[in-house]
Each structure stands twice: as structure tokens, then as C-alpha cells.
Design an enzyme around this catalytic site. Structure first.
Site, PDB file in Angstrom:
ATOM      1  N   GLU A 156       9.464  10.631 -12.760  1.00  0.00           N
ATOM      2  CA  GLU A 156       8.644  11.629 -12.070  1.00  0.00           C
ATOM      3  C   GLU A 156       9.471  12.528 -11.166  1.00  0.00           C
ATOM      4  OE1 GLU A 156       7.785   8.477 -12.425  1.00  0.00           O
ATOM      5  OE2 GLU A 156       5.804   8.477 -13.367  1.00  0.00           O
TER       6      GLU A 156
ATOM      7  N   HIS B 136      -3.678   2.823  -9.792  1.00  0.00           N
ATOM      8  CA  HIS B 136      -4.098   3.961 -10.607  1.00  0.00           C
ATOM      9  C   HIS B 136      -5.365   4.629 -10.072  1.00  0.00           C
ATOM     10  CE1 HIS B 136      -1.387   2.256 -13.637  1.00  0.00           C
ATOM     11  NE2 HIS B 136      -1.531   3.349 -14.342  1.00  0.00           N
TER      12      HIS B 136
END
Lengths: 329, 336
Positions: free
Chosen positions: A63, A132
Site C-alpha cells: 500500500e 476490515h
């Protein structure tokens, strides 16, 4: 460009990306599994076949690396759309987002802009547990140099991206995972929506429900229930979390004299805290009751459905807070 | 491994002048720091000048440069005007970034100089993105990214090496291995302290070079840039160097000995080149003096410019937090 009709929020996101790529040859989408896999929420399905691997770019799991590469590509003259699977993973890219994207224009004395869009999924409701499911848009809304958007409607999902692509600043788009399946009509002829203003989604005279993103449907449902009790709630969709359009909320509160802020993020240091403080500054003397907040409970999001739902700002908690304002007056 | 250099006198003298400009500029900065005209952190480059001048000599104006927080040398060698640089150090609006960046954040759009990054390793992903943009918009352009060996332990280095390799990006990675990340010795920080050997794991071409020799650096950099420019993907150039002074002005240097510093000073890149040029009759004493005088004059003029500079009005504080347009000077590329 846009045809009228009923589409899903997911399809709206996909059409928006497609339009961005058609409109500007410098635009490209990159992120984890956006190409062959079609996007982890199936947003970019079919785009690889249409645009090819130079415009729809799969990235390895890195990322900080690929978000940083997006920032560099924007500095170099491209118009990247970077997808981060979930905002939870964006923390791995926080260095690049905050220390580079948000600061380079100012540090460089205005020599450089970072015309970049970062899309990410946010929020809970699918039993994905603590890594998440969090709502971190409030954190990003803290950072000067960024624009932070939360499309809560199909229309915004379809038309905020073109506005974000035309913006010279790094723009973060938070798409709530519970909204992807939502469907709505798209008005014919619409090309773009503004990314400056909050919007009244339901008019009312008795109470303002100020919210954004995945909590908008909950607030609209609560407003319907309140209407059955004779309380007409005005629902304001913040839409733009930074720069925050608190004036639209203040104007609503000036009419209704009561406000409940609904924010899926954690209460402490949240966007709701910021908005509540601004309302206290702006319209203290117009309030008939204290501003109330309904936020995500302050826990890492649990897996079991009943605990997850209890942690979210559900319609029942919104109703209770709204009724409470009237019980006291 | 190394490309043939045309070592004419003018070129050698240019390398020497480039290093002397950095050395003298920073010496003056120390005085200004002690006089509290320069504040904040001040990271000096002396000892490492050969790396900046050697690498920059191998680059073209269309190439991009991403630098570190120890970037005065990189900025000067790239052509950032000394007066604008010094005005920036003094926080003046005439500075290269209107005084907003200071010592660690030098940017110069006209010279494709993209910082000045004070996050260790923070420039690496950016450089990959610039290289990606160049590959599409400016074929043939190369992005050179400077970083210290300390950055090599950051994930950003490994993520960037991997991205650059799988995408075959036109990226020259220049590791300035000065043996210490602040006080952390490379041998203790790195499982593989030979930095260039890490490239093998990413299938990236690499070389290691004596960073105390600007001619060797330039030669290796020219070879590396040729490889990158001709489409062979990224190249990692490890420059073994040393900083003679402390990490920053707050560093007591308890982690290394005076003897070690003295040994490295024997390899001072300026003195080495100077001796070599004298021994090989490439320069006369008068010419050395002329170069020194010229640098002193440039420095005096830069200081006068910087000191005469103005402070940005406080009303301007929030300008450029959000931009209202993409600046014209931002290179837009030659091709669509």
C-alpha cells in the site's frame, strides 16, 4: 454521457471510473486486484478488457509503495485513481498520504499540486471483524491538504469522481461497503456534482439529523419512523468531510433548533465531535436542546452479527437520541 | 561496469567547482546556524559531495530528481540557484519554496527537483511514480532517487524495488551509504550490509562505487543512466561515502571515533580530486584560486540576496494548503 436509469452504487462507481478513463488519457486506475480479479468489491469488473493493462493496473500488496507511486505519478503529470481495498489497509500508506500528498503543495510553496484520487471502502455491517470494518474517514478529515468525500447516494457515487478528477488536490473517496448493493435512479443529463457542499436529503422542521456515508440510509429510515410520531426530521448529508461544510448544517439547525449527529466512526475525537463543536460555536443561541451524537461504539469491530449491529449507530439508537431531545423540552 | 568518461580539464574543473560550491555553502550555513539565522535541523553533506556532483553530471534537464533531507548538495548540483537555496534556509519568501520548506524540503519545479523528503525512505515510492509518469509522458527521461543506507531497512525501499522491477521503471536508485543511520551502524542495521547485493533479490541491476571519488561516481552513474534510459528498467547504484560532520547539529557523535573520522577525511573527495588534477597537470594553482574566488563571490551574492529577502506575510499562511490549479511549471510532458 450519462443515461437515466436505475443502477447500483457499485455500477455507479464503475461508470464513474470508466468515464474518467474515457475523458482523460492521463487517467488510470491502480490498486490491489483491480484488473484481473475485477476489484475486491467488483467495482472495476470488465474495465481491464475495455482499457487494457496500462490503464487498469494490478499492484502487488504494497500500500505504501503503490499509493506513493500514485502520488509521484500525479506529480509527473498523470491522473491516477488509486484503489485501496479497505481504509483499514490505508494505514500502511498513511506516510505517503499525509507526509507527501497532503504536504508537498504547501512545502514546495505552491510549485506542485498532487492531482490524485484515492478510493477506498469503509465501514462495517458485513461481519468482517476488526481489521476490515473500521470507519477512518474522520482521521483523514483531520489532515490539511486533503479533500475527503463520502458518497452516500448512487448519484454521488456516479458523479463525485469526475469532480474529484478535475480537482488539483489529493481527494480521498470513502465508499461504504453496505452501500455497494444499493440501487437508485440516476437523473438524465447530469455530468457532475459539486464537492463543496452538504445537501439536505429530506426536509423537516423539528430536528436536524446530520450524517454522511453509510449512516445516511439509517437516518432516512429513522426520519420516516419519527414522522409517524409527528416529528419531522431534516436529514443533512455532509458529503464532503473536508473541507467540512458546517454552514449548511448550521442553517438547518437554525430552522429546526435541534440536532443529532450520526457518525459511524468512534465518538472520541471524531468528525461528529468536530461538527458538534462548530455547532456550539455557530448556533449555540439557536439551539433548544444540546447537540446529541450517535456514533460507533468504542470497540474494535466484533465479528458476531448482534455485537456488530450493537456497535453501529443503528436506527433504534438514532430514534432514541432524537426522542430524547423532545422529552427534555 | 563503468562508462568511458571524456575527462577534459573543463569537465574535471567543473566537478571540483561543484563540490567546492557545496562545501563552502554548507560551511557558511554552519555559521548562520550558530548565529541563529538558520534554525530547525541542519543536516550537512560534507564528505559526500562527490556523490551529488557525480550523479547529477550523468543526468539531463528532462530527468527528475528525488532527494533526501540532507539535500543541499543534491540541490546545488542539480542547479537550484544558490541564492534561492540560501533564502529558503533563512525562511524568506524569495527562497526556492517561499521559505515554507526550509533546509529539509527543497523543491524546484523548473529543475524537476521533487524534494527534499524528511521521511527516511519517503521519497522512494514517489520516485517510482515519477518514473511511471515519465515512461508514459516523457519517454527517455530518468528519475534519480537519492536515499541513505538507513532507508534500505524501511519497507518503502523494498516496495519500490519490487514495483520498479516488475514495471521496468526508468528509475535510478542512488544509495548514499555513509555507514550510519543517525547513530546506527550499517553492519548492525542490515542483515546484508552490502547494499547493492539486495538488488539481486529484485532482479534489479546494481553496482557499488567509491562515493569519495566523483569521477568514479560519474562514470558509474553514466553507465547506470544509459541502462535505465535504454529501457532496461531500474538500476541501484550504491555509493560508499562518509559524512565528516555529525548527523545534524544536535549530534555528539558518541557512536563513532575521532580516528575513524580522521581516516575518512584522508579520502576527502575535494582534496583527492585536487591532488590528482595537480599531479596530472590538469590545473594550475592560479586556476584553483580562480575557482575558489568565484565560489566565494557566488556565496557572498547569495547571502546578500537571502539576507535582503522578505518574510512571507502571515496572511499568506494558508495559501497552497489546497491548490486551485495544477501549476504551469509542473512539467506536463512532451507527448500526450
Amino acid at each position: 454521457m450519462s443515461a437515466a436509469g436505475r443502477i447500483s452504487y457499485r455500477e455507479a462507481c464503475r461508470q464513474a471510473i470508466r468515464q474518467a478513463l474515457l475523458d482523460d488519457p492521463r487517467a488510470f486506475l491502480m490498486g490491489e486486484d483491480v484488473a484481473r480479479y475485477g476489484g475486491c468489491y467488483a467495482v472495476s469488473k470488465g474495465l481491464l478488457a475495455e482499457f487494457g493493462p496500462a490503464r487498469i493496473v494490478d499492484t502487488p500488496l504494497a500500500e505504501n509503495g503503490f499509493v506513493g507511486a500514485g502520488i509521484g505519478a500525479a506529480l509527473g503529470g498523470l491522473r491516477p485513481i488509486v484503489e485501496v481495498m479497505t481504509c483499514n489497509f490505508s494505514l500502511l500508506a498513511l506516510d505517503q498520504i499525509m507526509n507527501n500528498a497532503a504536504t508537498i503543495p504547501h512545502m514546495s510553496g505552491g510549485q506542485f499540486a498532487v492531482p490524485l484520487v484515492i478510493r477506498m471502502a469503509t465501514g462495517a455491517g458485513r461481519q468482517l471483524a476488526a481489521q476490515h470494518s473500521h470507519s477512518l474517514e474522520g482521521w483523514y478529515a483531520h489532515i490539511p491538504g486533503l479533500k475527503v468525500l463520502a458518497p452516500a447516494t448512487v448519484e454521488d457515487a456516479r458523479f463525485m469522481l469526475p469532480a474529484a478528477m478535475a480537482d488539483p488536490n489529493p481527494v480521498l473517496l470513502f465508499e461504504h461497503i453496505e452501500l455497494y448493493a444499493a440501487e437508485d435512479e440516476i437523473r438524465a443529463g447530469l455530468e457532475r456534482v459539486d464537492i463543496e457542499q452538504a445537501r439536505v436529503r429530506r426536509a423537516g422542521r423539528d430536528l436536524t439529523l446530520a450524517t454522511y456515508g453509510g449512516s445516511l440510509p439509517r437516518c432516512l429510515a429513522a426520519a420516516e419512523a419519527l414522522a409517524a410520531e409527528g416529528i419531522e426530521a431534516e436529514v443533512v448529508d455532509l458529503r464532503v468531510l473536508r473541507p467540512l461544510d458546517h454552514r449548511t448544517v448550521a442553517a438547518s439547525v437554525a430552522r429546526t433548533r435541534r440536532c443529532v449527529i450520526v457518525d459511524e466512526g468512534w465518538r472520541s475525537g471524531s468528525l461528529s465531535a468536530e461538527l458538534a463543536a462548530r455547532l456550539a460555536e455557530d448556533c449555540f443561541y439557536e439551539l433548544d436542546a444540546p447537540v446529541r451524537r450517535v456514533c460507533g461504539r468504542e470497540v474494535p469491530m466484533p465479528y458476531p452479527a448482534h455485537l456488530e449491529q450493537a456497535a453501529l449507530p443503528g436506527a433504534d439508537r438514532i430514534l432514541a437520541a432524537a426522542r430524547g431531545l423532545f422529552a427534555r423540552s | 561496469m563503468t562508462a568511458k568518461l571524456h575527462l577534459d580539464r573543463a569537465h574535471l574543473q567543473g566537478l571540483y567547482r561543484g563540490m567546492l560550491r557545496i562545501r563552502r555553502f554548507e560551511a557558511r550555513c554552519v555559521e548562520l546556524y550558530q548565529a541563529q539565522a538558520i534554525r530547525g535541523f541542519l543536516h550537512l553533506y560534507d564528505g559526500e559531495e562527490g556523490v551529488a556532483v557525480g550523479v547529477m553530471a550523468a543526468l539531463q534537464p528532462q530527468d527528475a530528481v528525488v532527494a533526501t533531507y540532507r539535500e543541499h548538495g543534491q540541490a546545488l548540483a542539480r542547479g537550484v540557484p544558490m541564492d534561492r537555496l540560501l533564502a529558503e534556509m533563512l525562511g524568506k519568501v524569495e527562497g526556492s519554496c517561499r521559505g515554507r520548506g526550509g533546509s529539509m524540503h527543497i523543491f524546484d519545479g523548473a529543475r524537476r527537483f521533487y524534494g527534499g523528503n524528511a521521511i527516511v525512505g519517503g521519497g522512494l515510492p514517489l520516485a517510482a511514480g515519477l518514473a511511471l509518469a515519465d515512461a508514459r509522458l516523457r519517454p527517455g527521461a530518468v528519475t534519480a532517487c537519492f536515499f541513505g543506507e538507513g532507508a534500505v531497512t524501511e519497507g518503502a525501499f523494498h516496495e519500490t524495488m519490487n514495483l520498479a522491477s516488475i514495471w521496468r521503471l526508468p528509475l535510478l536508485l542512488v544509495c548514499e551509504n555513509n555507514l550510519y543511520a543517525m547513530g546506527m551502524p550499517v553492519a548492525e542495521a542490515e542483515a546484508q550490509p552490502s547494499i547493492h547485493r539486495k538488488a539481486e533479490a529484485y532482479r534489479v541491476a546494481a553496482a557499488s562505487v567509491d562515493g569519495m571519488d566523483p569521477v568514479e561516481v560519474e562514470s558509474a552513474a553514466r553507465h547506470a543512466v544509459e541502462c535505465v534510459r535504454s529501457g532496461h528498467g531500474p538500476f541501484l547504484l550504491e555509493c560508499r561515502t562518509y559524512r565528516f560532520r555529525a548527523h545534524s547539529m544536535f549530534d555528539a557523535q558518541s557512536y563513532r571515533s575521532r580516528e575513524e573520522i580522521a581516516q575518512w577525511r584522508e579520502r576527502d573527495p575535494l582534496e583527492r580530486l585536487r591532488r590528482w588534477m595537480q599531479d596530472n597537470h590538469q590545473i594550475t594553482a592560479d586556476q584553483f584560486q580562480a575557482i575558489a574566488d568565484e565560489v566565494e563571490q557566488e556565496l557572498a551574492a547569495a547571502l546578500a540576496f537571502a539576507e535582503a529577502g522578505t518574510l512571507e506575510p502571515v496572511e499568506e499562511l494558508e495559501r497552497f494548503v489546497l491548490m486551485d490549479h495544477v501549476p504551469q511549471e509542473q512539467p506536463q510532458g512532451n507527448a500526450p
